[in-house]
Design a protein around this motif. Structure first.
Motif, PDB file in Angstrom:
ATOM      1  N   GLU A 259       0.818  -1.211   0.000  1.00 28.81           N
ATOM      2  CA  GLU A 259       0.000   0.000   0.000  1.00 28.81           C
ATOM      3  C   GLU A 259       0.850   1.258   0.000  1.00 28.81           C
ATOM      4  O   GLU A 259       1.813   1.369   0.746  1.00 28.81           O
ATOM      5  N   THR A 262      -3.231   4.193   0.420  1.00 33.38           N
ATOM      6  CA  THR A 262      -4.172   3.728   1.452  1.00 33.38           C
ATOM      7  C   THR A 262      -3.511   3.562   2.811  1.00 33.38           C
ATOM      8  O   THR A 262      -4.204   3.436   3.819  1.00 33.38           O
ATOM      9  N   THR A 333      -1.837  -0.632  -4.051  1.00 31.08           N
ATOM     10  CA  THR A 333      -2.500   0.660  -4.281  1.00 31.08           C
ATOM     11  C   THR A 333      -1.442   1.748  -4.357  1.00 31.08           C
ATOM     12  O   THR A 333      -0.495   1.775  -3.570  1.00 31.08           O
ATOM     13  N   VAL A 351      -6.083   6.795  -8.681  1.00 29.61           N
ATOM     14  CA  VAL A 351      -5.488   5.654  -7.978  1.00 29.61           C
ATOM     15  C   VAL A 351      -5.295   4.504  -8.970  1.00 29.61           C
ATOM     16  O   VAL A 351      -6.222   4.139  -9.703  1.00 29.61           O
ATOM     17  N   PHE A 353      -4.250   0.434  -9.242  1.00 33.12           N
ATOM     18  CA  PHE A 353      -4.295  -0.798  -8.452  1.00 33.12           C
ATOM     19  C   PHE A 353      -3.569  -1.904  -9.204  1.00 33.12           C
ATOM     20  O   PHE A 353      -3.688  -2.005 -10.436  1.00 33.12           O
ATOM     21  N   ALA A 380     -10.617   3.861  -2.245  1.00 35.38           N
ATOM     22  CA  ALA A 380      -9.542   3.045  -2.812  1.00 35.38           C
ATOM     23  C   ALA A 380      -9.422   1.709  -2.088  1.00 35.38           C
ATOM     24  O   ALA A 380      -9.165   0.674  -2.721  1.00 35.38           O
ATOM     25  N   ALA A 384      -9.853  -1.852  -3.993  1.00 34.48           N
ATOM     26  CA  ALA A 384      -8.845  -2.912  -3.978  1.00 34.48           C
ATOM     27  C   ALA A 384      -9.453  -4.232  -3.517  1.00 34.48           C
ATOM     28  O   ALA A 384      -9.175  -5.299  -4.089  1.00 34.48           O
TER      29      ALA A 384
END
Length: 400
Positions: A259, A262, A333, A351, A353, A380, A384
């Motif tokens: 991450e 996030t 993320t 964002v 992913f 987000a 995910a």
């Protein structure tokens, strides 16, 4: 509390006709309680049950019912035990909390010092609950729910749908007049960070058994689901992290997460699920570019050429997490949560992913509404989880 209580009451077919907010004036509150209890069948109050002198719901309810306050010995026992468990002396002021209107039924509080009470006033059942939401929920679940259901529940049929990736306004366009108040079945929807929770309720005007009403609600939900594919992700569980955990356990595989934007929310959501230790391998918070390089092997040239918020870096993060953890599924993320840091090419709310499943990596771009940093991060996180859920379902039933 009023919104949550309205939702809880709706489960029994009880419609909230009025919500009122009053201050700490005993006379005004007593008059309002008496008025509401003269014109409604059920009145629920929250708050005003603490130990201080401005907590006056007990006094106001007693005044509305024209009865006196009396001390309840079970409330005294519970209160003394609460302080004893904490090894703390009890302030004498707390003894105000053991007083309830004469003729009331005590509603014991397992998580706090303020018990509630239920009392017949006028034509209504008046229920007083503590104001802190976690206490209100505990009392509702432990005792009030059953009492209210036994007296007021109406036959209902219910079916649910949970959606991701559709706006509430677009849903309303598709549902059309089925969302109109009084429709039967009636469709309602609530939105939360990218998810839509849809409730289909069949009432039948008092006719039909519970099984028949359930069948009507399910049929209406089936019809709606066909119109909403592929946004429907569940019919029985709205929490994406629980669904991901269920799929991981069914396949016997591990998950890892990497991450950036996030900042641990994804790992936090997954590890909030009981039993996830059998499936959650590990996670990385790699916020700085140097961390992405040193922890997960993202090439400096990749960062220099494409930037941290890119398809290429999202893929590298997911691959790096999978390789270092041995997990079959890895999610990543990387994005711009705001309020600053955006550009024309990559505005706030952008964002990327990464989803790595058994040697294959895919990336996805989503752009969330800018303006609220925490909301972008929550969106987000749910995105995910939804991508991970989709990957697991597309993989079928293969086990490691």
């Amino acid at each position: 509390n009023s919104g949550e209580l309205a939702r809880l009451l709706a489960e029994f077919g009880v419609e909230v006709a009025r919500i009122a907010v009053e201050g700490d004036d005993e006379g005004v509150l007593a008059a309002r309680i008496a008025e509401l209890c003269a014109t409604h069948e059920l009145v629920i109050a929250t708050g005003g049950l603490g130990p201080t002198l401005d907590d006056i719901t007990r006094e106001a309810a007693a005044r509305a019912a024209n009865v006196e306050l009396v001390e309840d010995e079970r409330a005294r026992t519970d209160l003394l035990a609460w302080f004893e468990r904490r090894g703390a002396p009890m302030p004498q002021l707390n003894l105000r909390q053991i007083r309830i209107p004469r003729g009331s039924e005590l509603v014991r509080n397992p998580v706090g010092t303020a018990p509630g009470f239920a009392l017949e006033i006028g034509r209504a059942l008046f229920v007083s609950l503590p104001g802190p939401p976690h206490e209100m929920r505990a009392l509702w679940q432990d005792s009030v729910r059953a009492r209210v259901a036994a007296r007021f529940a109406q036959p209902l049929g219910r079916a649910r749908l949970y959606l991701f990736g559709m706006s509430e306004s677009r849903f309303a366009e598709i549902a059309g007049t089925r969302m109109k108040r009084g429709a039967d079945p009636e469709i309602g929807v609530t939105a939360s960070d990218g998810r839509l929770s849809v409730l289909v309720t069949a009432r039948g005007g008092g006719a039909g058994s519970a099984a028949e009403l359930d069948a009507r609600a399910r049929a209406a939900a089936d019809e709606l689901a066909r119109e909403l594919e592929p946004h429907v992700y569940s019919r029985d569980e709205g929490r994406l992290e629980h669904l991901v955990a269920r799929e991981l356990a069914a396949r016997g595989v591990k998950i890892a997460v990497a991450e950036s934007c996030t900042g641990g929310l994804l790992a936090g959501a997954l590890t909030s699920v009981p039993g996830i230790s059998a499936s959650f391998e590990r996670g990385w918070i790699v916020y700085a570019d140097l961390a992405k390089q040193s922890e997960l092997g993202v090439a400096p040239a990749l960062l220099a050429q494409h930037g941290a918020v890119s398809s290429e870096v999202a893929a590298a993060l997911a691959r790096g997490a999978a390789e270092r953890s041995g997990a079959a599924l890895a999610l990543s993320t990387t994005g711009i949560a705001g309020p600053s840091g955006g550009s024309a090419e990559k505005p706030v709310g952008t964002v990327w992913f990464g989803v790595h499943w058994r040697g294959s990596t895919r990336t996805h771009l989503l752009r969330f509404p800018p303006g609220d940093r925490e909301r972008v991060r929550r969106f987000a996180t749910n995105a995910a989880l939804h991508l991970g859920l989709t990957a697991l379902r597309e993989a079928g039933d293969s086990r490691s």
